[in-house]
Design a protein around this motif. Structure first.
Motif, PDB file in Angstrom:
ATOM      1  N   GLY A 264      70.433  19.647 -34.341  1.00  0.00           N
ATOM      2  CA  GLY A 264      71.618  20.384 -34.762  1.00  0.00           C
ATOM      3  C   GLY A 264      72.317  21.038 -33.584  1.00  0.00           C
ATOM      4  N   TRP A 265      73.620  21.236 -33.726  1.00  0.00           N
ATOM      5  CA  TRP A 265      74.435  21.763 -32.624  1.00  0.00           C
ATOM      6  C   TRP A 265      75.571  22.609 -33.168  1.00  0.00           C
ATOM      7  CZ3 TRP A 265      79.410  19.576 -30.746  1.00  0.00           C
ATOM      8  CH2 TRP A 265      79.805  20.120 -29.504  1.00  0.00           C
ATOM      9  N   LEU A 266      75.754  23.790 -32.584  1.00  0.00           N
ATOM     10  CA  LEU A 266      76.874  24.661 -32.942  1.00  0.00           C
ATOM     11  C   LEU A 266      78.063  24.480 -32.007  1.00  0.00           C
ATOM     12  CD1 LEU A 266      75.383  28.173 -33.866  1.00  0.00           C
ATOM     13  CD2 LEU A 266      76.459  26.514 -35.373  1.00  0.00           C
ATOM     14  N   PHE A 314      71.058  33.537 -38.796  1.00  0.00           N
ATOM     15  CA  PHE A 314      71.352  32.113 -38.967  1.00  0.00           C
ATOM     16  C   PHE A 314      70.561  31.621 -40.166  1.00  0.00           C
ATOM     17  CE2 PHE A 314      70.427  27.620 -38.336  1.00  0.00           C
ATOM     18  CZ  PHE A 314      71.693  27.096 -38.073  1.00  0.00           C
ATOM     19  N   VAL A 329      68.937  26.387 -34.644  1.00  0.00           N
ATOM     20  CA  VAL A 329      70.021  25.420 -34.823  1.00  0.00           C
ATOM     21  C   VAL A 329      69.497  24.005 -34.599  1.00  0.00           C
ATOM     22  CG1 VAL A 329      72.287  24.673 -34.005  1.00  0.00           C
ATOM     23  CG2 VAL A 329      71.738  27.116 -34.094  1.00  0.00           C
ATOM     24  N   THR A 332      67.834  22.318 -37.497  1.00  0.00           N
ATOM     25  CA  THR A 332      68.656  22.134 -38.691  1.00  0.00           C
ATOM     26  C   THR A 332      69.208  20.713 -38.707  1.00  0.00           C
ATOM     27  OG1 THR A 332      69.311  24.468 -38.547  1.00  0.00           O
ATOM     28  CG2 THR A 332      70.599  23.047 -40.008  1.00  0.00           C
ATOM     29  N   ALA A 338      75.514  25.454 -42.666  1.00  0.00           N
ATOM     30  CA  ALA A 338      74.738  26.621 -42.244  1.00  0.00           C
ATOM     31  C   ALA A 338      75.565  27.882 -42.428  1.00  0.00           C
ATOM     32  CB  ALA A 338      74.318  26.490 -40.783  1.00  0.00           C
ATOM     33  N   LEU A 340      76.232  31.825 -41.116  1.00  0.00           N
ATOM     34  CA  LEU A 340      76.079  32.744 -39.994  1.00  0.00           C
ATOM     35  C   LEU A 340      76.499  34.143 -40.422  1.00  0.00           C
ATOM     36  CD1 LEU A 340      77.712  30.817 -36.991  1.00  0.00           C
ATOM     37  CD2 LEU A 340      75.321  30.825 -37.647  1.00  0.00           C
ATOM     38  N   ILE A 355      76.832  21.750 -39.431  1.00  0.00           N
ATOM     39  CA  ILE A 355      76.104  21.532 -38.179  1.00  0.00           C
ATOM     40  C   ILE A 355      76.405  20.145 -37.630  1.00  0.00           C
ATOM     41  CG2 ILE A 355      73.803  21.315 -37.148  1.00  0.00           C
ATOM     42  CD1 ILE A 355      74.562  24.163 -37.814  1.00  0.00           C
TER      43      ILE A 355
END
Length: 469
Positions: A264-266, A314, A329, A332, A338, A340, A355
């Motif tokens: 996963g990446w924000l 989170f 993250v 995920t 997700a 926040l 995500i």
């Protein structure tokens, strides 16, 4: 009187004996655990062929054949074809996770290996194939051709408590099935080279060769994969780090199903909230992950995350500090929604976003060549200039910001601002250009911590600035 003293002395020795027996009774007995699980722990040896690079004659230098020095130079600098290949061997550990031959170990144990041999406790040696390997988590999955193998039982690192007894089985320095024990020193540790693993820290003796071996709890369940040591000598110094088994098995499942790992990446860069920064943001105490940069076209940008936001939760889990956010993250699933909880301008807000998939890291460097139009900021001790179009493109800053050309002793230097930094923002004011920067600086209060956002070599971070005069 003497008789009374003798009775008291004998009684005290009796109590000491009971006390020592009580202490001994509390110490764990690892023998049963070792007997049940040793057979599922393996030794892993790898070999790699390396061709040494021979020194070549300096460019432009030629030695005519037949001269007195011809043979000498040919022997010293070589014939230009490289030396003879040599074989480099290394050792590690692993453990069997399924009876049909899947073996879990560390990525760095099998990295670049030409041949991998798994040695079982019954002295069988089997050649292994790499099913998949993940550098970010330092997990690799191997496969050997065998059946009805002994396997380990999986536990839960989440349920581990600091101070709990744990045990490692591995091959330190090649000594197969060596057993060492200790306690959990800490949980959720973040190491500089591993942002996506919340390591288990223990004082179990781990040495070269232990890498990839299992970490057991007292119930005989694997709770971690021994991965790293902190050492100034190359040997054990009381700090060992294991990958939580939940993280490892999530990686294993992806390696088995798709051959690679998606995380996963924000799309944000975050940093810790220091005491000074907490003061500048009006917070009662330092907490959360402070967003210093939001990447373009990222999930965070699409979800409304802004620079200066402080992420404190989170998916319902508290974010204590910035290192605790990336593992949350990363674990995920890509495409999942997700939630926040953030602090923005002193107010708590809730955000929802989808995500994304973590891309390959890319960095940029920015030079700080002197350009015409640079101005001095005497109050901060800085020499600054507007950015050129080339610099903006290189740094991916489409607009705003000023480039620091020089830093003299003063408040800016004390805050950590350096030559080559781009000052993007002071408190809530986005810096447009040099003239705007000077206007903002004139109105800054004295004796109060101020949050200054700077960009340096592709990364952004907040610095706490305090003016004394």
């Amino acid at each position: 009187m003497l008789k009374t003293r003798w009775i008291a002395l004998v009684f005290s020795f009796f109590l000491m004996g009971l006390s020592s027996q009580g202490v001994l009774a509390q110490l764990p007995d690892f023998t049963g655990l070792v007997e049940k699980n040793s057979a599922a722990v393996v030794n892993i040896s790898t070999s790699q062929k390396v061709t040494p690079t021979e020194p070549q004659l300096p460019e432009g230098l030629e030695i005519p054949e037949g001269t007195p020095f011809d043979d000498f130079f040919r022997r010293f600098f070589g014939e230009g074809g490289g030396g003879q290949p040599s074989e480099v061997k290394s050792l590690g550990s692993g453990f069997i996770v399924s009876d049909d031959g899947y073996v879990l170990t560390n990525h760095h144990v099998v990295k670049d290996a030409d041949e991998i041999v798994v040695r079982l406790q019954d002295r069988r040696e089997l050649v292994a194939k790499v099913v998949g390997s993940d550098k970010r988590s330092d997990i690799a999955l191997l496969k050997i051709e065998a059946s009805r193998l002994p396997v380990v039982r999986m536990g839960s690192a989440d349920k581990l408590k600091v101070g709990e007894w744990v045990l490692a089985i591995g091959s330190p320095f090649g000594f197969d099935h060596s057993v060492t024990a200790g306690i959990v020193s800490a949980k959720g540790r973040s190491l500089p080279s591993d942002n996506y693993v919340p390591f288990i820290q223990t004082d179990v003796a781990i040495n070269p060769g232990n890498s990839g071996g299992p970490l057991f709890n007292l119930d005989g369940e694997v709770v971690g994969v021994n991965s790293q040591i902190y050492s100034r000598t190359g040997g054990f110094m009381g700090l060992s780090f294991a990958i939580p088994i939940e993280v490892a098995m999530q990686v294993v499942e992806q390696l088995k199903s798709q051959g690679h790992v998606s995380r996963g990446w924000l799309g944000v860069q975050v940093q810790d909230v220091t005491r000074e920064l907490a003061e500048s943001f009006g917070m009662k105490k330092p907490q959360g992950a402070l967003v210093s940069r939001v990447l373009a076209k990222s999930p965070a940008e699409a979800g409304g995350v802004q620079v200066g936001d402080i992420i404190i939760e989170f998916n319902g889990q508290p974010v204590v500090d910035s290192p605790s956010l990336p593992p949350m993250v990363g674990m995920t699933k890509v495409g999942e929604t997700a939630s926040l909880k953030i602090i923005r301008h002193g107010t708590t807000r809730d955000l929802k976003l989808k995500i994304g998939a973590l891309p390959e890291d890319e960095g940029t460097l920015l030079g700080a060549e002197e350009v015409p139009g640079a101005q001095n900021s005497e109050r901060l001790g800085l020499r600054i200039s507007d950015l050129t179009a080339e610099q903006r493109e290189q740094l991916e800053v489409p607009q705003h910001g000023v480039l620091v050309q020089a830093v003299n002793p003063g408040a800016a230097y004390d805050a950590g601002i350096r030559r080559g930094d781009v000052i993007l923002r002071i408190q809530d004011k986005v810096i447009k250009d040099v003239n705007h920067f000077n206007e903002v600086v004139k109105g800054l209060p004295k004796g109060k911590s101020l949050a200054v956002l700077v960009q340096r070599r592709g990364g952004s971070s907040f610095l706490a600035l305090k003016l004394k005069d």
